[in-house]
Scaffold this active site. Structure first.
Site, short mmCIF file in Angstrom:
data_model
loop_
_atom_site.label_atom_id
_atom_site.label_comp_id
_atom_site.label_asym_id
_atom_site.label_seq_id
_atom_site.Cartn_x
_atom_site.Cartn_y
_atom_site.Cartn_z
N HIS A 6 0.85 -1.19 0.00
CA HIS A 6 0.00 0.00 0.00
C HIS A 6 0.89 1.25 0.00
O HIS A 6 0.94 2.00 0.97
CB HIS A 6 -0.89 -0.02 1.24
CG HIS A 6 -2.05 0.91 1.21
ND1 HIS A 6 -2.34 1.71 0.13
CD2 HIS A 6 -3.02 1.17 2.14
CE1 HIS A 6 -3.42 2.43 0.39
NE2 HIS A 6 -3.85 2.11 1.60
N GLN A 53 -0.22 4.98 0.92
CA GLN A 53 -0.45 5.20 2.35
C GLN A 53 0.86 5.51 3.07
O GLN A 53 0.91 6.39 3.93
CB GLN A 53 -1.10 3.96 2.97
CG GLN A 53 -1.32 4.06 4.48
CD GLN A 53 -2.34 5.10 4.86
OE1 GLN A 53 -3.47 5.08 4.40
NE2 GLN A 53 -1.94 6.03 5.72
N CYS A 90 -3.70 3.84 9.68
CA CYS A 90 -4.07 4.05 8.28
C CYS A 90 -5.58 4.21 8.09
O CYS A 90 -6.02 4.70 7.04
CB CYS A 90 -3.54 2.93 7.41
SG CYS A 90 -4.01 1.28 7.96
#
Length: 325
Positions: free
Chosen positions: A135, A138, A272
């Protein structure tokens, strides 16, 4: 120093140098300051962006849409019922078609191989908005938040606590190794990152001077850290494992005692999102012990989770501008 990143994909931070990562973060900070001053450079006028979502999203979708609008691009949302990728049409064929029509493609889904296939065949920049393995957008927002609070990334003591083998742990590990951090995975030993990812991170750490630690001892793992970070204990699609994960990860809940154990009055808490931190969701009412962080910490003075969420938009904007403009 400016870098020429035009035409580059962003599939994982493993593909970027530390200076390129820092450049994207600094660009995001500049774009954030411009937006707050009411200045919109419109770097992406007449650009069209395809947003493919196999998995639903709040922050990733909104961040891409707002970033596109701020910079003058047009975003087209393609949900799982709008596109036949991998079902009635191969990933290669889908990529070839979208690459003829769009200037950039974002993919948020399950298999990392899917975003790699898009990148191989699209002929335009492809950005990983989340896969089961990584990810990266992020992590850029996370590190931007760290830099805003501490003025630096290198040398920061960063503890990720909880499920150490999910896409967030993998991505933070790679990013921290690239950027020379003192990074700790604090998790049950059977939930450490897979060996191949540990070995990849070790090669980056050897170059950057990063210190990487894997421990199931919470006190040792969080001691002296500048950043405490956690994620949900069961990722999307793992809901059937929630009772087992609660039993295994309850000792790794981020609470005030853990914050105190850092012995750092300047420690910040990051997540997150979405997070379980109270009883205001269906799942937290069904499973009262599901909270990976207490509300005292999540809503407390050391929490930076909403700064971090906002920074998703600024860092995504920086990535699109750098790879398209």
């Amino acid at each position: 120093m400016a870098f020429n990143l035009k035409g580059r994909h962003l599939l994982t931070l493993a593909d970027y140098t530390p200076r390129e990562i820092e450049y994207l973060i600094d660009s995001a900070i500049d774009l954030k300051n411009l937006k707050r001053a009411g200045v919109f450079p419109k770097n992406l006028v007449n650009k069209n962006i395809a947003l493919i979502f196999e998995k639903p999203s709040t922050r990733t979708r909104c961040a891409f849409v707002v970033a596109c609008n701020d910079e003058g691009a047009f975003p087209e949302y393609l949900g799982k019922n709008d596109i036949q990728i991998g079902k009635k049409e191969s990933i290669a064929d889908t990529a070839a078609v979208l690459g003829r029509m769009f200037d950039g493609i974002q993919f948020r889904g399950f298999k990392h191989e899917s975003v790699e296939g898009l990148a191989k065949h699209a002929g335009v920049p492809v950005w990983n908005g989340l896969t089961d393995k990584y990810h990266p957008t992020q992590i850029l927002a996370d590190f931007m938040t760290v830099k805003e609070n501490f003025g630096r990334i290198k040398g920061i003591k960063f503890a990720y606590v909880g499920d150490g083998r999910n896409n967030m742990a993998n991505s933070l590990l790679i990013g921290a190794a690239k950027m020379g951090m003192d990074f700790r995975i604090v998790a049950p030993a059977d939930l450490f990152p897979e060996q191949a990812i540990q070995e990849l991170a070790a090669t980056f750490a050897a170059e950057s001077g990063a210190v990487l630690t894997y421990t199931d001892q919470v006190g040792d793992g969080v001691a002296g850290c500048d950043v405490l970070y956690t994620d949900v204990w069961a990722s999307m699609g793992e809901e059937d494992q929630i009772p087992d994960r609660i039993a295994k990860l309850k000792p790794f809940q981020v609470n005030q005692a853990m914050v105190d154990a850092t012995q750092n009055e300047e420690v910040i808490f990051l997540h997150c999102l979405p997070a379980f931190h109270n009883d205001e969701t269906e799942l937290s009412r069904q499973f009262p012990d599901i909270c990976e962080v207490t509300d005292e910490v999540f809503s407390g003075k050391r929490s930076r989770v909403f700064d971090q969420a906002e920074n998703r938009m600024h860092t995504i904007k920086a990535v699109m501008v750098a790879t398209l403009a």
